[in-house]
Design a protein around this motif. Structure first.
Motif, PDB file in Angstrom:
ATOM      1  N   LEU A 253       0.810  -1.216   0.000  1.00  0.00           N
ATOM      2  CA  LEU A 253       0.000   0.000   0.000  1.00  0.00           C
ATOM      3  C   LEU A 253       0.849   1.274   0.000  1.00  0.00           C
ATOM      4  O   LEU A 253       0.622   2.167  -0.843  1.00  0.00           O
ATOM      5  CB  LEU A 253      -0.964  -0.009   1.182  1.00  0.00           C
ATOM      6  CG  LEU A 253      -1.931   1.187   1.258  1.00  0.00           C
ATOM      7  CD1 LEU A 253      -2.755   1.283  -0.021  1.00  0.00           C
ATOM      8  CD2 LEU A 253      -2.844   1.081   2.484  1.00  0.00           C
ATOM      9  N   PRO A 254       1.812   1.421   0.927  1.00  0.00           N
ATOM     10  CA  PRO A 254       2.662   2.627   0.858  1.00  0.00           C
ATOM     11  C   PRO A 254       3.423   2.720  -0.460  1.00  0.00           C
ATOM     12  O   PRO A 254       3.614   3.827  -0.990  1.00  0.00           O
ATOM     13  CB  PRO A 254       3.617   2.458   2.045  1.00  0.00           C
ATOM     14  CG  PRO A 254       2.923   1.527   2.968  1.00  0.00           C
ATOM     15  CD  PRO A 254       2.141   0.601   2.098  1.00  0.00           C
ATOM     16  N   LEU A 255       3.847   1.575  -1.003  1.00  0.00           N
ATOM     17  CA  LEU A 255       4.571   1.592  -2.273  1.00  0.00           C
ATOM     18  C   LEU A 255       3.676   2.083  -3.401  1.00  0.00           C
ATOM     19  O   LEU A 255       4.106   2.882  -4.249  1.00  0.00           O
ATOM     20  CB  LEU A 255       5.094   0.188  -2.592  1.00  0.00           C
ATOM     21  CG  LEU A 255       5.915   0.049  -3.880  1.00  0.00           C
ATOM     22  CD1 LEU A 255       7.146   0.940  -3.832  1.00  0.00           C
ATOM     23  CD2 LEU A 255       6.316  -1.407  -4.109  1.00  0.00           C
ATOM     24  N   LEU A 256       2.416   1.636  -3.413  1.00  0.00           N
ATOM     25  CA  LEU A 256       1.471   2.096  -4.434  1.00  0.00           C
ATOM     26  C   LEU A 256       1.217   3.594  -4.308  1.00  0.00           C
ATOM     27  O   LEU A 256       1.200   4.324  -5.308  1.00  0.00           O
ATOM     28  CB  LEU A 256       0.160   1.325  -4.300  1.00  0.00           C
ATOM     29  CG  LEU A 256      -0.960   1.728  -5.272  1.00  0.00           C
ATOM     30  CD1 LEU A 256      -0.532   1.497  -6.706  1.00  0.00           C
ATOM     31  CD2 LEU A 256      -2.245   0.956  -4.962  1.00  0.00           C
ATOM     32  N   CYS A 257       1.064   4.065  -3.082  1.00  0.00           N
ATOM     33  CA  CYS A 257       0.849   5.504  -2.863  1.00  0.00           C
ATOM     34  C   CYS A 257       2.075   6.309  -3.296  1.00  0.00           C
ATOM     35  O   CYS A 257       1.947   7.409  -3.863  1.00  0.00           O
ATOM     36  CB  CYS A 257       0.535   5.768  -1.396  1.00  0.00           C
ATOM     37  SG  CYS A 257      -1.052   5.093  -0.846  1.00  0.00           S
ATOM     38  N   ALA A 258       3.266   5.762  -3.036  1.00  0.00           N
ATOM     39  CA  ALA A 258       4.496   6.434  -3.470  1.00  0.00           C
ATOM     40  C   ALA A 258       4.543   6.521  -4.986  1.00  0.00           C
ATOM     41  O   ALA A 258       4.945   7.550  -5.550  1.00  0.00           O
ATOM     42  CB  ALA A 258       5.717   5.695  -2.933  1.00  0.00           C
ATOM     43  N   ALA A 259       4.149   5.444  -5.667  1.00  0.00           N
ATOM     44  CA  ALA A 259       4.135   5.444  -7.132  1.00  0.00           C
ATOM     45  C   ALA A 259       3.170   6.498  -7.670  1.00  0.00           C
ATOM     46  O   ALA A 259       3.467   7.184  -8.656  1.00  0.00           O
ATOM     47  CB  ALA A 259       3.751   4.057  -7.647  1.00  0.00           C
ATOM     48  N   VAL A 260       2.005   6.644  -7.022  1.00  0.00           N
ATOM     49  CA  VAL A 260       1.050   7.681  -7.422  1.00  0.00           C
ATOM     50  C   VAL A 260       1.670   9.065  -7.227  1.00  0.00           C
ATOM     51  O   VAL A 260       1.543   9.954  -8.085  1.00  0.00           O
ATOM     52  CB  VAL A 260      -0.254   7.556  -6.612  1.00  0.00           C
ATOM     53  CG1 VAL A 260      -1.171   8.754  -6.882  1.00  0.00           C
ATOM     54  CG2 VAL A 260      -0.965   6.249  -6.946  1.00  0.00           C
ATOM     55  N   GLY A 261       2.380   9.245  -6.109  1.00  0.00           N
ATOM     56  CA  GLY A 261       3.047  10.521  -5.855  1.00  0.00           C
ATOM     57  C   GLY A 261       4.097  10.842  -6.901  1.00  0.00           C
ATOM     58  O   GLY A 261       4.223  11.997  -7.348  1.00  0.00           O
ATOM     59  N   VAL A 262       4.862   9.833  -7.316  1.00  0.00           N
ATOM     60  CA  VAL A 262       5.862  10.031  -8.366  1.00  0.00           C
ATOM     61  C   VAL A 262       5.184  10.436  -9.673  1.00  0.00           C
ATOM     62  O   VAL A 262       5.659  11.324 -10.392  1.00  0.00           O
ATOM     63  CB  VAL A 262       6.698   8.746  -8.570  1.00  0.00           C
ATOM     64  CG1 VAL A 262       7.582   8.871  -9.818  1.00  0.00           C
ATOM     65  CG2 VAL A 262       7.565   8.467  -7.353  1.00  0.00           C
ATOM     66  N   ALA A 263       4.055   9.789  -9.980  1.00  0.00           N
ATOM     67  CA  ALA A 263       3.327  10.120 -11.207  1.00  0.00           C
ATOM     68  C   ALA A 263       2.820  11.566 -11.177  1.00  0.00           C
ATOM     69  O   ALA A 263       2.901  12.286 -12.183  1.00  0.00           O
ATOM     70  CB  ALA A 263       2.158   9.149 -11.390  1.00  0.00           C
ATOM     71  N   VAL A 264       2.297  11.994 -10.038  1.00  0.00           N
ATOM     72  CA  VAL A 264       1.824  13.373  -9.906  1.00  0.00           C
ATOM     73  C   VAL A 264       2.991  14.348 -10.037  1.00  0.00           C
ATOM     74  O   VAL A 264       2.889  15.380 -10.719  1.00  0.00           O
ATOM     75  CB  VAL A 264       1.107  13.571  -8.556  1.00  0.00           C
ATOM     76  CG1 VAL A 264       0.754  15.044  -8.342  1.00  0.00           C
ATOM     77  CG2 VAL A 264      -0.150  12.711  -8.487  1.00  0.00           C
ATOM     78  N   PHE A 265       4.115  14.031  -9.394  1.00  0.00           N
ATOM     79  CA  PHE A 265       5.312  14.864  -9.499  1.00  0.00           C
ATOM     80  C   PHE A 265       5.731  14.986 -10.963  1.00  0.00           C
ATOM     81  O   PHE A 265       6.042  16.083 -11.450  1.00  0.00           O
ATOM     82  CB  PHE A 265       6.435  14.242  -8.665  1.00  0.00           C
ATOM     83  CG  PHE A 265       7.687  15.066  -8.595  1.00  0.00           C
ATOM     84  CD1 PHE A 265       7.895  15.953  -7.545  1.00  0.00           C
ATOM     85  CD2 PHE A 265       8.665  14.942  -9.562  1.00  0.00           C
ATOM     86  CE1 PHE A 265       9.067  16.705  -7.476  1.00  0.00           C
ATOM     87  CE2 PHE A 265       9.837  15.693  -9.503  1.00  0.00           C
ATOM     88  CZ  PHE A 265      10.034  16.578  -8.450  1.00  0.00           C
ATOM     89  N   GLY A 266       5.741  13.850 -11.670  1.00  0.00           N
ATOM     90  CA  GLY A 266       6.119  13.865 -13.078  1.00  0.00           C
ATOM     91  C   GLY A 266       5.170  14.689 -13.923  1.00  0.00           C
ATOM     92  O   GLY A 266       5.596  15.425 -14.816  1.00  0.00           O
ATOM     93  N   LEU A 267       3.872  14.590 -13.639  1.00  0.00           N
ATOM     94  CA  LEU A 267       2.882  15.369 -14.381  1.00  0.00           C
ATOM     95  C   LEU A 267       3.107  16.862 -14.178  1.00  0.00           C
ATOM     96  O   LEU A 267       3.044  17.655 -15.128  1.00  0.00           O
ATOM     97  CB  LEU A 267       1.479  14.973 -13.935  1.00  0.00           C
ATOM     98  CG  LEU A 267       0.313  15.669 -14.646  1.00  0.00           C
ATOM     99  CD1 LEU A 267       0.300  15.308 -16.124  1.00  0.00           C
ATOM    100  CD2 LEU A 267      -1.022  15.296 -13.989  1.00  0.00           C
TER     101      LEU A 267
END
Length: 407
Positions: A186-200
């Motif tokens: 779960l934290p890893l999935l949330c981190a991946a979402v955060g990376v995607a938002v940062f990239g966007l």
């Protein structure tokens, strides 16, 4: 193809700027290490240990960490963020976007990882610490070059820098795959979402610090909670930053310019201060010997052998004026392992454990021996380098670009 060719003039200027920052960082790194060693082995050594173990941070977020852990998990994320920016820039917009140019440093980095690992295990080192002697510390290596005042050609300096950057990528992959204690999805999935938002955001040019900084810290905290070493977050965020921009001004270049001094001048020296304070008396052991042999013998063997294989099985050849002594000198410089080696030692053996102390003493000793041997080899070549530098300066035109880069 020519091995260690000059590359383009813009790339050479960029590399020169990087080298100046890394060289200063290497001096600060060396100073922090000396202070830590003296302090840890002084009558006030207990105070040093207490300071390293002092815990700060919110316990409810699993971030009540020691100062040493904050340095290893937090500050080194900045180091790997800069390394990630450098790596992406090299392979997307730099000279290494050409696969023929990329092949050599990538092969050398792989060879410089395999050979030390094999020698470490063969020498009786604990198998779980096989990755300790596989990393190259570019700041220390360039500091050695500055101290000995060598006229090492720009092409070789560029190769050394690129080798270390690829080496860092391999090291972070090793950390993520082999030194993950337990994975929490779960934290890893949330981190991946955060990376995607940062990239966007960065892809759309939204670069306000009050927007990106909290998001980056959140991604780091979630990565830490996931069980993957938190420094991976730095690389993941860096890979989202665009390296192409109008007028040659890139966001990756701006970020790198802003954060490299923080990394080289603060983050890495502070980590070194907390990581290298080993009590020398009684710390030596089998792991120490294995690390020393891996760094001093394995690194130059792996780097030189990989370079020879690239030449053997391709049409590549060494650039005019260079010899295999130059390659050996670079291989010995590659044996200066420090920042990432100390980090992997803590991950493999546990910070402050007997084996960790043995490994860290091996890293310090092996790096010193590799630096001394590299100094001997490169000083022998110094006269030749000086002659090459004089020729290059004599070819300068009024446009400020050496003629050799316009051929």
């Amino acid at each position: 193809m020519t091995l260690f060719s000059l590359g383009s003039w813009p790339e050479a200027r960029r590399i020169a700027d990087v080298l100046r920052t890394e060289t200063v960082g290497g001096v600060l790194l060396l100073g922090a290490t000396i202070v830590a060693l003296i302090w840890a082995n002084s009558p006030w050594g207990n105070f040093y240990q207490d300071l390293s173990a002092l815990r700060v941070g919110p316990a409810q977020w699993h971030l009540n960490l020691s100062l040493a852990a904050w340095a290893a998990d937090g500050l080194l994320a900045i180091f790997f963020f800069v390394a990630g920016l450098e790596l992406k820039r090299e392979f997307v917009a730099g000279d290494l976007r050409d696969p023929r140019r990329a092949a050599l440093p990538v092969a050398a980095a792989v060879g410089g990882m395999i050979a030390p690992a094999l020698i470490f295990v063969a020498a009786g080192g604990e198998p779980r610490g096989w990755a300790v002697p596989t990393a190259t510390d570019i700041a220390f290596a360039l500091a050695v070059l500055a101290v000995i005042s060598t006229h090492l050609p720009t092409a070789l300096r560029t190769f050394l820098l690129t080798l270390a950057v690829v080496d860092d990528l391999l090291a972070i992959a090793v950390i993520a795959v082999f030194y993950t204690s337990g994975l929490h999805p779960l934290p890893l999935l949330c981190a991946a979402v955060g990376v995607a938002v940062f990239g966007l955001l960065v892809q759309r040019g939204r670069t306000a610090w009050w927007l990106l900084m909290p998001l980056a810290v959140t991604v780091w905290a979630l990565t830490h909670a996931s069980g993957i070493h938190a420094t991976v977050a730095g690389v993941a965020l860096a890979f989202t930053v665009p390296v192409n921009g109008p007028g040659g001004i890139t966001l990756a270049g701006r970020f790198e310019h802003a954060w490299r001094p923080v990394s080289a001048g603060f983050a890495v020296p502070v980590f070194a201060f907390f990581a290298s304070g080993v009590a020398v008396g009684g710390s030596a052991g089998t792991v120490t010997v294995a690390v020393v042999l891996a760094l001093v013998l394995g690194k130059p063997l792996g780097i030189t052998a990989a370079t020879w294989l690239v030449q053997r099985f391709t049409r590549a050849r060494l650039a005019d004026g260079l010899s295999w002594w130059d390659v050996l000198g670079l291989g010995l410089l590659g044996g200066i392992g420090f920042t990432v080696s100390l980090l992997i030692s803590e991950l493999a053996f546990g910070s402050g454990s007997t084996l960790d102390d043995q490994a860290k003493l091996g890293v310090l000793t092996g790096s010193l021996l590799a630096a001394l041997l590299a100094t001997v080899v490169l000083r022998i070549r110094n006269r030749h380098y000086r002659r090459l530098r004089a020729t290059e300066e004599a070819d300068d035109d009024a446009d400020g670009i050496p003629d050799i880069y316009q051929k």
